[in-house]
Design a protein around this motif. Structure first.
Motif: not given
Ligand code: GAP
Length: 515
Positions: A417-426, A445-449, A462-468
């Protein structure tokens, strides 16, 4: 607090809402006791099958697999006894026009006595505390003793009727016990009749040339008729096994409890061919091995028990079920049967072929005996779902629905999951996905909070969520959030693969089974 029944209903609804199980042909209002597995259900089911298949064919050098067809020569089912004896005793209520299995009505009645006894025992346990002696209480409390006597008498009578195939007696028991139809509430019953559970169809195009064939009601016969092929081409030496996973079909009279009793379902069966006289030793071995396989998943050892068969099929000399504690009680998930040489002998007789094994050590030929392990994929799926489905109250008054699935079986292993849909995170998130996707089923998944995204993954286990996040671009680290504890760790991207691999590796389970 929700009752077991309410939680079960919610779990069934959850299965549909999150793409695990859909009613078949739903847009046409469904088809009784037939279900489709959705995008997450099929992954979970495939993982169950992989766990079973490898535990048979990888862990045992003397077990090989086959994939036999569903259609078989009709004589197979004559030889196996299914044409003449694969029946359930059915009874109709004349007022509601509902059809029931007579044996199930009586078993439910026995369960009612058991419930009454358990209720009294639990009440007394609370009253007497530590000094409570259950056995003494059961013998001395008048009301409980009365229930026990009635229950045991009913049980003995039922067992005798089933063993003697006495349909009149089954009806008489239903009348004597004053069992009523749950719909009409009346005791206006028809006689009990036998009903064959096999589906029939025709093969061939012309009316006179068409052959009546059956959809297989078990996969086992596909193994028996291939015994010689596999033994010869694989140069198999006794003891050896043949494993198979495949669809089976039964025209169940009473289909209920979701995927517990279906008309089309899947079996994982293994026939183990052995020397006559060694069957009790191998029966014990497979009973123990199969229970270890179940327990290694970590759903809770107390949720399993053996149930030895009282009514043995005429060809069996031992049979037991492995039962799992579902929300509707302990229920059979797997059967382990000592089938003697019945099936191979029957096929030898009906086909006119010699179906034997030449034992080089004894320098003689014999018809092998068979120990069978037979488990339903769908019942296994259901037991896992029932154990995994949790509604949790969180600090701050929030709630979440989480599936505590064993990570090895989880349909999706990680969600990036990219924290936001911009700034190169996706883009960075896609890089992480690409690194993981060859080995693990990974979602993006990049939608919603982030909170909402976590909840969506909790709901499918899902055992692991990975946030960028923005720091990731500088320090190459991500936030890993764990499903069960909801704890979070900062981890280098290069360590992600090893972290997930360790948690979802089936090898750890195989080692436990082989201990
Ligand atoms: N070859 C042996 C045999 O078929 P069984 O006890 O009739 O034995 C084995 O079936 C397993 O198949 C059961 O323990 C159960 O898990 C599964 N099974 C049987 N009937 C089923 C049904 N109608 N729906 C779902 N699973 C079923």
């Amino acid at each position: 607090m929700a009752t077991q029944e309410e939680t079960f209903k919610k779990m069934v609804a959850h299965c549909k809402e999150y793409g695990f199980v859909f009613p078949s042909s739903e847009i046409y209002d469904g088809l009784g006791a037939v279900y489709d597995y959705g995008q997450n259900g099929v992954e979970l089911k495939n993982n169950i099958k992989r766990y079973w298949w490898d535990s048979m064919t990888l862990l045992h050098e003397n077990i090989v697999g086959i994939d036999a067809s569903i259609f078989m020569h009709p004589t197979v089912w004559k030889a196996s006894g299914h044409v003449d004896a694969f029946n359930d005793p059915l009874i109709d209520n004349k007022d509601s026009k509902k059809r029931y299995r007579a044996d199930v009505l009586i078993e439910d009645q026995i369960a009612k006595y058991d419930e009454k006894i358990d209720k009294e025992v639990e009440k007394a346990r609370k009253r007497f505390g530590d000094s409570f002696n259950e056995e003494l209480f059961k013998q001395t409390n008048e009301r409980v003793h009365e229930h026990i006597v009635k229950r045991d008498a009913l049980h003995d009578r039922y067992k005798a009727a089933m063993n003697a195939n006495d349909l009149n007696e089954l009806k008489q028991i239903i009348l004597d016990e004053e069992i009523v139809c749950p719909i009409s509430g009346t005791r206006n019953w028809t006689d009990v009749r036998q009903f064959n559970l096999m589906f029939q169809t025709e093969m061939g195009s012309t009316a006179d040339g068409a052959m009546k064939i059956y959809l297989r009601p078990e996969t086992a016969q596909g193994i028996f008729v291939n015994y010689l092929n596999v033994q010869k081409t694989g140069r198999m030496k006794i003891p050896f096994g043949i494993a198979q996973i495949g669809k089976a079909f039964r025209n169940e009279i009473v289909a209920r409890q979701f995927v517990f009793r279906m008309r089309e379902f899947e079996q994982m069966e293994m026939q183990f061919f052995i020397k006559p006289g060694t069957e009790m030793e191998w029966f014990k071995h497979w009973k123990e091995f199969r229970l270890k396989w179940h327990k290694a998943l970590g759903l809770g050892d107390e949720k399993y028990r053996y149930h030895d068969h009282e009514k043995l099929a005429h060809y069996a000399n031992a049979a037991t079920d492995i039962e799992f504690l579902m929300p509707f009680g302990f229920k059979e998930v797997e059967g382990i049967h000592s089938r003697t040489n019945f099936d191979l002998s029957q096929h030898a007789q009906y086909s006119g072929k010699k179906i034997e094994y030449f034992d080089p050590e004894l320098n003689e030929s014999y018809t092998p005996y068979v120990i069978e392990t037979s488990i339903g994929v769908d019942r296994m799926f259901l037991s896992i779902m029932c154990a995994a489905y949790k509604e949790e109250q969180l600090e701050g008054g929030d709630t979440r629905v989480v599936l505590n699935l064993p990570p090895v079986l989880a349909p999706v292993k990680a969600c990036v999951m990219p924290l936001v849909k911009k700034d190169g995170l996706p883009e960075k998130a896609r890089e992480v996905m690409d690194m993981l996707k060859f080995d693990f089923k990974t979602n993006y998944d990049e939608k919603d909070s982030i909170g909402k995204r976590y909840r969506r993954q909790d709901a499918i286990g899902t055992p692991f969520c990975i946030t960028i996040d923005h720091d990731t671009l500088n320090d190459n680290c991500v936030t890993v959030r764990y499903r069960d504890t909801m704890a979070q760790d900062r981890i280098n991207i290069n360590d992600l693969h090893a972290l997930i691999a360790k948690a979802v590796d089936m090898k750890q389970l195989y080692k436990k089974i082989m201990e």
